[in-house]
Design an enzyme around this catalytic site. Sequence first.
Site, mmCIF file in Angstrom:
data_model
loop_
_atom_site.group_PDB
_atom_site.id
_atom_site.type_symbol
_atom_site.label_atom_id
_atom_site.label_comp_id
_atom_site.label_asym_id
_atom_site.label_seq_id
_atom_site.Cartn_x
_atom_site.Cartn_y
_atom_site.Cartn_z
ATOM 1 N N LYS A 150 0.875 -1.178 0.000
ATOM 2 C CA LYS A 150 0.000 0.000 0.000
ATOM 3 C C LYS A 150 0.905 1.217 0.000
ATOM 4 C CE LYS A 150 -3.019 2.564 3.086
ATOM 5 N NZ LYS A 150 -3.898 2.473 4.255
HETATM 6 C C1 5RP Z 1 -1.125 4.983 8.424
HETATM 7 C C2 5RP Z 1 -2.174 4.596 7.463
HETATM 8 C C3 5RP Z 1 -3.558 5.069 7.807
HETATM 9 O O1 5RP Z 1 -3.833 4.581 9.063
HETATM 10 C C4 5RP Z 1 -4.608 4.661 6.823
HETATM 11 O O2 5RP Z 1 -4.510 3.307 6.542
HETATM 12 C C5 5RP Z 1 -4.447 5.507 5.574
HETATM 13 O O3 5RP Z 1 -5.650 5.621 4.944
HETATM 14 P P1 5RP Z 1 -6.033 7.038 4.299
HETATM 15 O O4 5RP Z 1 -4.739 7.772 4.037
HETATM 16 O O5 5RP Z 1 -6.755 6.721 3.016
HETATM 17 O O6 5RP Z 1 -6.896 7.761 5.307
HETATM 18 O O7 5RP Z 1 -1.902 3.937 6.498
HETATM 19 O O8 5RP Z 1 0.128 4.921 7.808
#
Ligand code: 5RP
Length: 264
Positions: free
Chosen positions: A173
């Site tokens: 991710k």
């Molecule tokens: C922390 C993360 C966040 O907790 C979350 O998963 C990110 O999601 P978004 O940016 O779409 O709110 O990854 O590093």
Amino acid sequence: MDWGMKNRLSKIIKAKDNRTLMLAVDHGYFMGPTTGLEQMDKSIVPLMPYADTLMLTRGALRNYIPPESETPIVLRVSGGTSILNENLLHEGIIASMEEAVRLNVAGVAFSILVGASFERDTLLAFTEIVDEAESLGIPVVAVTAVGKDMVRDARYMSLASRMAAELGAHIVKTYYVEGFENVVDTCPVPVVIAGGKKIEELECLKMAYNALEAGAVGVDMGRNIFQAENPIAMIQAVRSIVHEKATPEEAYQLLSKKRGKWSR
Ligand code: 5RP
């Protein structure tokens, strides 16, 4: 890759189109009750039918999500710092793989911070989780976090994403950037994008569309969905792009049409 690992991966990335809409609601582990997550049973449970997976902490899962839910879970297993800490994201293991099995999750998520002075800590802890996850057949999503003073460009995202994959991540991710196709092309495992801070809805839909066009398999989006004016309408609009080949404009029309249908 054994049957169990393949089966769990298929609960995250859908076999019908090799795509995924992951709903990230794990923010409480370092942000506390951030806007939209004050009472997750009220704000997040209604979104679950439209998500392929829900990414969250064990505490949020146990306290807010009904155990009879059918949405596959991706458990956040790294953490240990808060937004008050200057070394935010100097993360370690906050939930064991035994806990992941106990919670019957489809996968786990761990943040690494490549380039930070403490990068070694996060990378070695990440590989500990990968070792155990492999033995259990549970996929690991590497979250390539980006420190506030780091440049978010394709070079950095390619470095962090490829390192995550080389260390054993099953899914990466990362963040959408200019030249994102290079990030995807040099990463040997599926890539999803985070939504990042809340942005204008059409811009967010364009970002999701462009990431998919560049080869990402989907999104692991949080704030841009649960902080939207109409989160249910927004997740449906994102879903139309991820799974129904909608253009950003078509998705935005869907959003606008449904906007009045659900009010927060
Ligand atoms: C922390 C993360 C966040 O907790 C979350 O998963 C990110 O999601 P978004 O940016 O779409 O709110 O990854 O590093």
